[in-house]
Design an enzyme around this catalytic site. Structure first.
Site, mmCIF file in Angstrom:
data_model
loop_
_atom_site.group_PDB
_atom_site.id
_atom_site.type_symbol
_atom_site.label_atom_id
_atom_site.label_comp_id
_atom_site.label_asym_id
_atom_site.label_seq_id
_atom_site.Cartn_x
_atom_site.Cartn_y
_atom_site.Cartn_z
ATOM 1 N N SER A 125 4.619 -1.545 4.202
ATOM 2 C CA SER A 125 4.831 -2.950 4.563
ATOM 3 C C SER A 125 4.876 -3.811 3.303
ATOM 4 O O SER A 125 4.066 -3.625 2.382
ATOM 5 C CB SER A 125 3.702 -3.439 5.476
ATOM 6 O OG SER A 125 3.631 -2.662 6.647
ATOM 7 N N GLU A 183 -20.526 -6.275 4.662
ATOM 8 C CA GLU A 183 -19.375 -6.365 5.544
ATOM 9 C C GLU A 183 -19.118 -7.804 5.990
ATOM 10 O O GLU A 183 -20.031 -8.602 6.117
ATOM 11 C CB GLU A 183 -19.599 -5.479 6.774
ATOM 12 C CG GLU A 183 -19.632 -3.994 6.469
ATOM 13 C CD GLU A 183 -18.256 -3.406 6.234
ATOM 14 O OE1 GLU A 183 -17.270 -4.144 6.429
ATOM 15 O OE2 GLU A 183 -18.180 -2.247 5.835
ATOM 16 N N GLN A 228 0.836 -1.190 0.000
ATOM 17 C CA GLN A 228 0.000 0.000 0.000
ATOM 18 C C GLN A 228 0.876 1.248 0.000
ATOM 19 O O GLN A 228 1.591 1.508 0.966
ATOM 20 C CB GLN A 228 -0.899 0.007 1.238
ATOM 21 C CG GLN A 228 -1.833 1.195 1.343
ATOM 22 C CD GLN A 228 -2.625 1.182 2.634
ATOM 23 O OE1 GLN A 228 -2.232 0.528 3.604
ATOM 24 N NE2 GLN A 228 -3.731 1.887 2.682
ATOM 25 N N SER A 272 0.969 6.260 2.781
ATOM 26 C CA SER A 272 1.651 7.164 3.705
ATOM 27 C C SER A 272 2.885 7.794 3.070
ATOM 28 O O SER A 272 3.590 7.173 2.261
ATOM 29 C CB SER A 272 2.057 6.411 4.975
ATOM 30 O OG SER A 272 0.928 5.970 5.684
#
Length: 691
Positions: free
Chosen positions: A475, A558, A438, A441
């Site tokens: 990560s 969900e 991902q 950030s």
């Protein structure tokens, strides 16, 4: 959220809250200072007229055959309104006496603690007392046969009594033990604690939203937001523990005792803390006798004094956990699984018969890996079907592989991507052919992703976008095949707009990955530098400029998961070490067990809400905050319990793993949004405090 989850209990709680509010409990409490007998009798008569007296009694005794949870829901609603008089003691007595109760018109005082301290004695027609000089024998006596002196104590909403002289007689109650009396009492007291905590939370947040200081509502100040968010965390924990203690009273003795210990360790202290914080948020007005807040603090503090602080219950819980007991919460599907259970059991057995290296593909093919995803990648399963699949996989001993970041990437592609993107990325993610990282950030944009600076410039000739920037804390970047990436495509747009969601091939020219060594000594994190990296148009998800909305995607259906009886790696390890611990350390182990159990209960309550057709409640947001605290505190406790072994046996694999876990869990309150940011979000989005 309140104790009740299904429609029946939600309606019961709502109707009783509305009714109880009309009686103006705090005004009645103040009136009782002059004439408690008359005031308390009015409330008792109103409660009897509402059907509260005899709620738990069988019809043969003039009652309504109510369950312990019915009684708990009623007590929570009455405590929320601070109704005074004989409610808790008689309710507990009804649950304990059942068919042996003198009837719905009787008011039974109770002595669950000290034998000479009787709850609700001044109003009682009968008393349930431990027999003098007998070992665990309880008797029901008429109040007139016992000399009891009324006592006015800290809790102004109740009256107690002190037995002044020896007494005898009464009818022995068959099969009643001190242990049963104690766990039933704490379960119902925890329900009251939930009502107290809810009122305090609502009162504090309502006041914070309108009380102005320095020209702004005090609820807009981060410090006040965090106080209120912490109240929310505690209130949800209190409610979950109280709910489970009431439910478990119908289970076997071992499970009921475990749930009661959790409630005692969590709910009684928790209600006191929330009441104290309520007064802190209210400020000077909260310290006046005229405000109702102190009456709720008095109620919560008295409940804790009568039943023991959390440490007492935690010590018992630690011993129970060390003996191998765990809370096994079973979700009652009410027969709704009957039409699908056999089919899934048969098909899961077919998967279990395959070689282990072929099972993942079979799970994907059948939609069992992600049953909540839409077909053909899942089953589009409703909550009941999801639980059935989970239960049958566990029964067959089949574990699901962790999709890691793919569990975030694939749902976004499913919901917002093109058919070609879904075909290209979703199934290979499920089968493990594609691994993801991902790229969100940045050094200047951690939790505040709207501040990201990585830019994407349109390259018409190449048919795509050129990405340039730096990402950090990524990560698995060193082993990922693809990345989900946010980049700014319109620098002139407002901060939350002009951001686009890209799928980036991690083998593209212009990508440099630099490992970041973490405090554990590992290098799972990475810095990723993007230097004019070409991302073709067919790797843009959704529309350019819509990336912020996509980044917050979850599937409408969900995931619903079954509860685990395990407490988590570090908590289980702490329990294993508890045998050599000091009494004070064993208390800490008990608190760790209680918090880990509450985290499981929050998940169960979310599941039950889904089964009832409701969306996620506050417990689903609180679960992350409490779950982080549980893992961090438990891993730190393990290292403390090891003591000198951390140094003397540093090369022991188990000790090394314990130390690694303690160090690794420090990231949990940072990753996925820091605890402080999440508390601010909870205060604004759940509690409605101003920005």
């Amino acid at each position: 959220m309140t104790l009740g989850l299904d429609e029946e209990h939600r309606e019961l709680g709502a109707s009783l809250r509305a009714w109880a509010a009309g009686l103006d409990g705090p005004a009645a409490v103040r009136a009782a200072e002059g004439d408690p007998a008359e005031t308390f009798e009015k409330v008792r008569a109103a409660a009897a007229g509402m059907g509260l007296a005899g709620l738990a009694l069988p019809a043969s005794a003039g009652g309504d055959d109510g369950s312990p949870l019915d009684v708990a829901v009623a007590l929570e609603a009455c405590a929320h309104a601070l109704l005074p008089g004989p409610l808790l003691g008689p309710a507990v007595s009804e649950l304990l006496l059942a068919g042996g109760h003198p009837g719905s018109d009787a008011v039974v005082g109770l002595a669950p603690g000290a034998p000479d301290l009787v709850w609700d004695a001044p109003s009682a027609t009968h008393l349930l007392l431990p027999a003098p000089g007998e070992d665990d024998t309880w008797v029901l006596v008429e109040a007139a046969a016992v000399d009891v002196e009324p006592v006015v104590a800290l809790d102004l909403s109740r009256r107690f009594g002190r037995v002044r002289a020896p007494w005898s007689g009464g009818v022995a109650v068959t099969g009643l033990t001190r242990a049963r009396v104690r766990r039933t009492t704490v379960a119902m007291a925890a329900a009251e604690a939930s009502g107290v905590a809810r009122w305090c939370l609502e009162t504090a947040t309502s006041y914070a939203g309108v009380r102005e200081q320095f020209g702004k509502p005090i609820g807009s100040f981060q410090a006040v937001k965090h106080l209120c968010a912490e109240m929310l965390e505690t209130a949800e924990a209190v409610t979950a523990a109280a709910w489970d203690a009431a439910v478990a009273l119908a289970a076997d003795e071992e499970q009921a005792a475990f749930a009661a210990d959790v409630a005692g360790a969590v709910a009684l202290d928790g209600a006191v803390r929330v009441a104290q914080t309520c007064i802190q948020v209210l400020g000077g007005i909260g310290f006046t006798f005229e405000h109702d807040a102190h009456l709720y603090l008095r109620r919560a503090t008295t409940l804790r004094a009568l039943l023991g602080g959390g440490d007492v219950w935690a010590a018992s819980l630690a011993a129970r956990a060390a003996s191998g007991v765990r809370r096994r919460v079973e979700v009652d599907l009410g027969g709704r699984d009957a039409g699908v259970r056999d089919e899934f059991r048969t098909r899961v057995a077919e998967v279990a018969a395959l070689p282990e290296d072929a099972r993942r593909a079979a799970l994907v093919e059948r939609g069992y890996l992600t049953p909540h995803w839409p077909a053909p990648y899942g089953l589009g399963a409703d909550p009941v079907t999801q639980l059935v699949v989970d239960e049958e996989l566990v029964r067959a001993g089949i574990g699901r592989p962790d999709l890691k970041i793919g569990g975030w990437a694939a749902p976004t592609v499913l919901e917002h991507g093109t058919d070609a993107q879904r075909e290209r990325f979703v199934r290979p993610t499920l089968t493990g052919e594609i691994g993801w990282c991902q790229l969100f950030s940045e050094p200047g944009a951690g939790s505040d992703l709207a501040s990201l600076r990585t830019r994407a410039v349109r390259d018409e000739a190449a048919g795509g976008w050129r990405l340039t920037g730096q990402k950090v804390w990524t990560s698995l970047a060193h082993e990922a095949d693809w990345a989900i990436c946010l980049a700014r495509t319109d620098p002139d747009a407002p901060r939350h707009r002009g951001i686009t969601y890209f799928l980036v091939d991690m083998g593209s020219p212009g990508i440099e990955i630099r490992p970041l060594r973490e405090l554990t000594g590992d290098a799972m994190f990475n810095e990723v530098f993007l230097d004019d990296v070409l991302v073709p148009d067919d790797c843009v998800v959704g529309q350019p400029g819509d990336g912020w909305r996509l980044a917050r995607t979850t599937l409408a259906n969900e995931r619903v998961a079954m509860a685990s009886s395990r407490l988590g790696v570090s908590t289980e390890r702490a329990v294993a070490l508890a045998g050599d611990a000091t009494p004070a350390e064993q208390v800490r182990v008990g608190h760790a067990v209680a918090l880990a159990t509450v985290c499981t209960l929050l998940g169960v309550r979310t599941t039950l809400r889904s089964l009832a057709g409701h969306g996620p409640g506050a417990e689903s947001s609180v679960a992350k905050l409490l779950g982080v605290r549980s893992r961090q505190d438990a891993s730190e406790l393990v290292v403390e319990l090891l003591g000198e072994r951390v140094v003397l046996e540093a090369d022991d694999p188990q000790v090394a793993a314990d130390v690694h876990e303690m160090l690794m869990t420090r990231c949990l309150s940072i990753a996925g949004g820091t605890t402080q940011v999440l508390r601010t979000v909870a205060a604004e989005r759940i509690l409605g405090l101003p920005r």
